[in-house]
Design a protein around this motif. Structure first.
Motif, PDB file in Angstrom:
ATOM      1  N   LYS A 168     108.508   7.034  93.643  1.00  0.00           N
ATOM      2  CA  LYS A 168     108.229   7.225  95.072  1.00  0.00           C
ATOM      3  C   LYS A 168     106.755   7.546  95.284  1.00  0.00           C
ATOM      4  O   LYS A 168     106.124   7.080  96.237  1.00  0.00           O
ATOM      5  CB  LYS A 168     109.109   8.342  95.627  1.00  0.00           C
ATOM      6  N   GLU A 169     106.205   8.377  94.407  1.00  0.00           N
ATOM      7  CA  GLU A 169     104.772   8.641  94.388  1.00  0.00           C
ATOM      8  C   GLU A 169     104.253   8.186  93.031  1.00  0.00           C
ATOM      9  O   GLU A 169     104.312   8.926  92.047  1.00  0.00           O
ATOM     10  CB  GLU A 169     104.489  10.125  94.610  1.00  0.00           C
ATOM     11  N   GLY A 194     102.961   7.412  89.569  1.00  0.00           N
ATOM     12  CA  GLY A 194     102.187   8.226  88.637  1.00  0.00           C
ATOM     13  C   GLY A 194     101.451   7.347  87.651  1.00  0.00           C
ATOM     14  O   GLY A 194     101.733   7.385  86.446  1.00  0.00           O
TER      15      GLY A 194
END
Length: 300
Positions: free
Chosen positions: A274-275, A277
């Motif tokens: 989702k975010e 990395g």
């Protein structure tokens, strides 16, 4: 047996690792001490091309070395540099894309699950070994991603191989980290360029002979970034299993000793988060496959 290509005092050699004693046996050096000459080939590919003769020679040398105690050619692992088991493949590294359902879903959706194996390749110049640096190319990509994978190493020449006989052509297994510049991959709408930058195929640290891996289609696989688990799965979750991969790939193309086939990556890649990395300079990436070991590299 766990084979390595290693370097000591600027000399590259094929060796066998004993993890219990954290040592590596320089096969040619030990064989020369045993019989007065070295007949084991210098490179891993040449060794594999000898087939059963090579394995018998190794068995004889290892047995002799154990009887000697501190045998000639036996070195602590800490005294050698582990290169990729095949430092410079003769062909591109062959890879399977979208071979774990959950990875397919995280990157797109169920509708993208393939009906047939999806093949692509990585250039031979991508290959690096244990603890070598992955270049981040900050001026070219902002989306550097990891993909931990089990890799097959072919040991015998074959074409139109049936699934039933596929394992007869496998010399052994190793680990690959299929490093990918996701933005380059998206921009060019194909896999090759974004996966073929120099250093984008860490491989190793060991090449484990097939006889030591009882169930290659049921191995735990895990990828960690700076100690954080990002990927955790099992090769039993592959959409297309090892016999299918080898059979389909070989129908119109001859497979040869030293050919490397990466079998795909499970869910958990940076692009699918989702975010996201994505990897950055200083990150340490470790890929562990059950029965093989841990491949470790740092991003430069």
């Amino acid at each position: 047996m766990k084979f390595v290509t290693a370097k000591r005092e600027e000399k590259v050699f094929v060796g066998v690792v004993d993890e219990r004693s954290a040592s590596v046996l320089h096969l040619r050096e030990a064989q020369k001490a045993m019989i007065g000459k070295a007949t084991i080939p210098i490179t891993m590919i040449e060794c594999m091309e000898q087939g059963e003769l090579f394995l018998q020679q190794v068995s004889d040398v290892v047995k002799w070395a154990r009887e000697q105690g501190q045998a000639p050619g036996l070195y602590p692992l800490s005294d050698v540099k582990l290169l990729a088991p095949i430092p410079r493949p003769r062909k591109n590294v062959m890879c399977i894309g979208k071979n774990y359902s959950e990875h397919v879903i995280e990157m797109g959706g169920k509708e993208d699950i393939p009906e047939y194996p999806l093949f692509f390749t990585k250039a031979p110049t991508t290959v690096i070994g244990q603890d070598e640096l992955i270049h981040s190319y900050p001026n070219i990509t902002n989306e550097l991603d990891y993909e931990g994978e089990l890799a097959i190493v072919i040991g015998k020449k074959g074409k139109a191989i049936s699934p039933e006989s596929a394992f007869d052509y496998v010399f052994g297994y190793t680990i690959i980290n299929d490093i990918t510049a996701r933005d380059i991959q998206s921009r060019h709408k194909q896999f090759f360029l974004g996966k073929s930058f120099d250093t984008f195929c860490p491989t190793g640290p060991f090449l484990v002979h097939a006889s030591a891996i009882n169930q290659p289609s049921c191995l735990e696989i895990e990828t960690r970034v700076n100690g954080e688990v990002r990927q955790s799965s099992n090769t039993s979750n592959m959409i297309f299993d090892i016999p299918t991969i080898i059979s389909v790939l070989s129908q119109g193309m001859t497979l040869e000793p030293g050919d490397i086939i990466a079998t795909g990556t499970p869910a958990g890649v940076a692009k699918g988060m989702k975010e996201p990395g994505f990897l950055k300079q200083g990150d340490v990436v470790e890929v562990t496959v059950e029965g093989i070991g841990t491949l470790r590299n740092t991003v430069k």
